[in-house]
Design a protein around this motif. Structure first.
Motif, short mmCIF file in Angstrom:
data_model
loop_
_atom_site.label_atom_id
_atom_site.label_comp_id
_atom_site.label_asym_id
_atom_site.label_seq_id
_atom_site.Cartn_x
_atom_site.Cartn_y
_atom_site.Cartn_z
N MET A 1 0.83 -1.19 0.00
CA MET A 1 0.00 0.00 0.00
C MET A 1 0.88 1.26 0.00
SD MET A 1 -3.30 0.80 0.27
CE MET A 1 -4.31 2.14 0.71
N LYS A 2 1.99 1.23 0.73
CA LYS A 2 2.86 2.41 0.79
C LYS A 2 3.51 2.70 -0.56
CE LYS A 2 3.79 2.28 5.70
NZ LYS A 2 4.78 2.28 6.75
N ASN A 3 3.88 1.63 -1.29
CA ASN A 3 4.47 1.83 -2.61
C ASN A 3 3.47 2.47 -3.56
OD1 ASN A 3 6.91 0.74 -1.86
ND2 ASN A 3 6.39 -1.31 -2.55
N LYS A 4 2.22 2.04 -3.47
CA LYS A 4 1.17 2.62 -4.29
C LYS A 4 0.99 4.10 -3.96
CE LYS A 4 -1.55 -1.56 -4.93
NZ LYS A 4 -2.85 -2.19 -4.68
N MET A 5 1.04 4.41 -2.69
CA MET A 5 0.86 5.80 -2.25
C MET A 5 2.00 6.67 -2.77
SD MET A 5 -1.89 6.11 -0.31
CE MET A 5 -1.68 7.26 1.00
N LEU A 9 1.60 9.70 -5.37
CA LEU A 9 2.04 11.05 -5.00
C LEU A 9 2.90 11.67 -6.11
CD1 LEU A 9 2.06 13.26 -2.85
CD2 LEU A 9 4.08 12.17 -1.88
N VAL A 10 3.78 10.87 -6.68
CA VAL A 10 4.62 11.35 -7.77
C VAL A 10 3.76 11.73 -8.98
CG1 VAL A 10 6.39 10.68 -9.44
CG2 VAL A 10 6.68 10.11 -7.03
N ILE A 11 2.80 10.87 -9.31
CA ILE A 11 1.93 11.15 -10.46
C ILE A 11 1.11 12.41 -10.23
CG2 ILE A 11 -0.06 10.30 -11.75
CD1 ILE A 11 1.08 7.46 -11.29
N VAL A 12 0.55 12.53 -9.04
CA VAL A 12 -0.27 13.70 -8.72
C VAL A 12 0.57 14.97 -8.77
CG1 VAL A 12 -1.56 14.84 -6.88
CG2 VAL A 12 -1.97 12.44 -7.39
N SER A 13 1.75 14.91 -8.19
CA SER A 13 2.63 16.09 -8.20
C SER A 13 2.96 16.50 -9.63
CB SER A 13 3.92 15.80 -7.45
OG SER A 13 3.64 15.48 -6.11
N ALA A 14 3.28 15.54 -10.46
CA ALA A 14 3.62 15.85 -11.85
C ALA A 14 2.42 16.44 -12.58
CB ALA A 14 4.09 14.58 -12.56
N ILE A 33 -8.67 10.82 -7.06
CA ILE A 33 -7.62 9.94 -6.56
C ILE A 33 -7.89 9.54 -5.11
CG2 ILE A 33 -5.17 9.83 -5.94
CD1 ILE A 33 -4.64 11.43 -8.51
N VAL A 34 -8.29 10.48 -4.30
CA VAL A 34 -8.60 10.18 -2.89
C VAL A 34 -9.77 9.20 -2.81
CG1 VAL A 34 -9.49 11.18 -0.75
CG2 VAL A 34 -7.66 12.33 -1.99
N PHE A 35 -10.78 9.43 -3.63
CA PHE A 35 -11.92 8.51 -3.66
C PHE A 35 -11.46 7.10 -4.04
CE2 PHE A 35 -15.39 6.43 -6.00
CZ PHE A 35 -16.34 6.40 -5.01
N GLY A 36 -10.59 7.00 -5.04
CA GLY A 36 -10.06 5.70 -5.45
C GLY A 36 -9.30 5.01 -4.33
#
Length: 69
Positions: A1-5, A9-14, A33-36
């Motif tokens: 789960m942490k790796n997914k997070m 985070l990288v995708i969202v930031s980009a 994304i939060v809903f997912g």
């Protein structure tokens, strides 16, 4: 789960830094994304809650039996 997070985070930031998104589009994107994440984590949380409630119920039954004896 942490790796997914971390990946998320990288995708969202980009995405947020990149394209010329309005604040409404950014809000919608992050909200999706939060809903997912919530939907993905929900089954595990429900299972943990069931286990906890079952354990408490079993413990209360043991306590009631020992008081009755």
């Amino acid at each position: 789960m942490k790796n997914k997070m971390a990946t998320l985070l990288v995708i969202v930031s980009a995405m947020l830094i990149g394209a010329g998104m309005t604040w409404q589009q950014r809000l919608l994107f992050v909200g999706g994304i939060v809903f997912g994440l919530v939907v993905e984590a929900l089954p595990e949380l429900v299972d943990r809650l069931k286990e906890t409630l079952t354990d408490k119920w079993r413990l209360s039954q043991v306590v009631k039996r020992s008081k009755a004896a």
